[in-house]
Design a protein around this motif. Sequence first.
Motif, PDB file in Angstrom:
ATOM      1  N   LYS A  16       0.821  -1.213   0.000  1.00  0.00           N
ATOM      2  CA  LYS A  16       0.000   0.000   0.000  1.00  0.00           C
ATOM      3  C   LYS A  16       0.854   1.261   0.000  1.00  0.00           C
ATOM      4  N   GLU A  17       1.905   1.272   0.800  1.00  0.00           N
ATOM      5  CA  GLU A  17       2.773   2.456   0.882  1.00  0.00           C
ATOM      6  C   GLU A  17       3.475   2.720  -0.446  1.00  0.00           C
ATOM      7  N   ARG A  18       3.952   1.674  -1.100  1.00  0.00           N
ATOM      8  CA  ARG A  18       4.608   1.853  -2.401  1.00  0.00           C
ATOM      9  C   ARG A  18       3.608   2.321  -3.459  1.00  0.00           C
ATOM     10  N   TRP A  19       2.373   1.805  -3.409  1.00  0.00           N
ATOM     11  CA  TRP A  19       1.339   2.239  -4.338  1.00  0.00           C
ATOM     12  C   TRP A  19       1.042   3.718  -4.132  1.00  0.00           C
ATOM     13  N   GLN A  20       0.903   4.129  -2.855  1.00  0.00           N
ATOM     14  CA  GLN A  20       0.632   5.530  -2.553  1.00  0.00           C
ATOM     15  C   GLN A  20       1.772   6.422  -3.023  1.00  0.00           C
ATOM     16  N   SER A  21       2.990   5.965  -2.823  1.00  0.00           N
ATOM     17  CA  SER A  21       4.147   6.737  -3.271  1.00  0.00           C
ATOM     18  C   SER A  21       4.149   6.882  -4.794  1.00  0.00           C
ATOM     19  N   ALA A  22       3.839   5.795  -5.498  1.00  0.00           N
ATOM     20  CA  ALA A  22       3.828   5.822  -6.961  1.00  0.00           C
ATOM     21  C   ALA A  22       2.706   6.688  -7.522  1.00  0.00           C
ATOM     22  N   ASN A  23       1.600   6.801  -6.803  1.00  0.00           N
ATOM     23  CA  ASN A  23       0.438   7.528  -7.310  1.00  0.00           C
ATOM     24  C   ASN A  23       0.150   8.839  -6.591  1.00  0.00           C
ATOM     25  N   GLY A  24       0.941   9.147  -5.556  1.00  0.00           N
ATOM     26  CA  GLY A  24       0.690  10.332  -4.743  1.00  0.00           C
ATOM     27  C   GLY A  24       0.721  11.637  -5.516  1.00  0.00           C
ATOM     28  N   ALA A  25       1.707  11.810  -6.385  1.00  0.00           N
ATOM     29  CA  ALA A  25       1.817  13.064  -7.138  1.00  0.00           C
ATOM     30  C   ALA A  25       0.585  13.280  -8.021  1.00  0.00           C
ATOM     31  N   TYR A  26       0.120  12.219  -8.661  1.00  0.00           N
ATOM     32  CA  TYR A  26      -1.072  12.311  -9.504  1.00  0.00           C
ATOM     33  C   TYR A  26      -2.289  12.729  -8.677  1.00  0.00           C
ATOM     34  N   ILE A  27      -2.499  12.076  -7.547  1.00  0.00           N
ATOM     35  CA  ILE A  27      -3.649  12.399  -6.694  1.00  0.00           C
ATOM     36  C   ILE A  27      -3.580  13.864  -6.253  1.00  0.00           C
ATOM     37  N   LEU A  28      -2.401  14.319  -5.848  1.00  0.00           N
ATOM     38  CA  LEU A  28      -2.260  15.713  -5.422  1.00  0.00           C
ATOM     39  C   LEU A  28      -2.569  16.677  -6.562  1.00  0.00           C
ATOM     40  N   ARG A  29      -2.150  16.342  -7.779  1.00  0.00           N
ATOM     41  CA  ARG A  29      -2.475  17.190  -8.937  1.00  0.00           C
ATOM     42  C   ARG A  29      -3.985  17.239  -9.160  1.00  0.00           C
ATOM     43  N   MET A  30      -4.634  16.094  -9.029  1.00  0.00           N
ATOM     44  CA  MET A  30      -6.083  16.051  -9.220  1.00  0.00           C
ATOM     45  C   MET A  30      -6.809  16.858  -8.148  1.00  0.00           C
ATOM     46  N   ILE A  31      -6.357  16.773  -6.925  1.00  0.00           N
ATOM     47  CA  ILE A  31      -6.971  17.544  -5.840  1.00  0.00           C
ATOM     48  C   ILE A  31      -6.760  19.033  -6.078  1.00  0.00           C
ATOM     49  N   ALA A  32      -5.598  19.393  -6.584  1.00  0.00           N
ATOM     50  CA  ALA A  32      -5.280  20.799  -6.844  1.00  0.00           C
ATOM     51  C   ALA A  32      -6.210  21.434  -7.881  1.00  0.00           C
ATOM     52  N   THR A  33      -6.893  20.633  -8.696  1.00  0.00           N
ATOM     53  CA  THR A  33      -7.830  21.192  -9.676  1.00  0.00           C
ATOM     54  C   THR A  33      -9.040  21.816  -9.003  1.00  0.00           C
ATOM     55  N   GLY A  34      -9.297  21.477  -7.747  1.00  0.00           N
ATOM     56  CA  GLY A  34     -10.449  22.005  -7.029  1.00  0.00           C
ATOM     57  C   GLY A  34     -11.722  21.199  -7.251  1.00  0.00           C
ATOM     58  N   ARG A  35     -11.676  20.176  -8.067  1.00  0.00           N
ATOM     59  CA  ARG A  35     -12.870  19.385  -8.353  1.00  0.00           C
ATOM     60  C   ARG A  35     -13.134  18.316  -7.287  1.00  0.00           C
ATOM     61  N   TYR A  36     -12.187  18.088  -6.413  1.00  0.00           N
ATOM     62  CA  TYR A  36     -12.305  17.008  -5.428  1.00  0.00           C
ATOM     63  C   TYR A  36     -12.000  17.517  -4.014  1.00  0.00           C
ATOM     64  N   PRO A  37     -12.772  18.503  -3.525  1.00  0.00           N
ATOM     65  CA  PRO A  37     -12.450  19.079  -2.210  1.00  0.00           C
ATOM     66  C   PRO A  37     -12.602  18.093  -1.046  1.00  0.00           C
TER      67      PRO A  37
END
Length: 194
Positions: free
Chosen positions: A138-159
């Motif tokens: 789980k930790e490695r998956w989160q590390s591999a996908n964390g940047a993408y999730i943060l970019r998606m959250i930064a769009t403001g569509r997923y508060p």
Amino acid sequence: MSFRKVGAALDAGPMRLYGYVSTKEELLELMVDAVYGEMPLSEVKGEWRQALRALAHGMRRMSMKHPWFPELLGSRPHIGPNALAHLEATLAAFSETLGFENIDDVMLAVTTVKAYVMGAIQSEVTELRIERETGMDKERWQSANGAYILRMIATGRYPTLGKVVEKATHPSPDVRFDMGLDYVLDGIAARHLR
């Protein structure tokens, strides 16, 4: 699961198994009943909450030990002697409880808890299987996908998802399982023990 694989595990040919069971379904039922036999009935006792909690934890424990077990729980009721003994002990825990005089209410309470347990353990077992198959925990998956999730959250569509990422405590699977089980048991109690 196949007769060939079971035969190999038992150091016997698959045709030899047909001398004991006639169908794959019968073999699966025997396997499920054997797992129920590993769960001590002495744990499924006391008042209804204690009995349902013991059943839930026993099923979870056995699912971690036998990852194939949860897949077989959602089918028709299991009628092996061990499965029936567990069902009897669980239902009997309601026999002296006011608010559960109607057997349909008892059955609905039991199946509701079982549905929660099946969903929770299926998720846990799937996560373990994915880790084994991919080598990515789980930790490695989160590390591999964390940047993408943060970019998606930064769009403001997923508060709300942003709140989850920033503020949620993400308790351990053990704590999450118990908390979810408490939600279910508290809901049953609120409905029937007014």
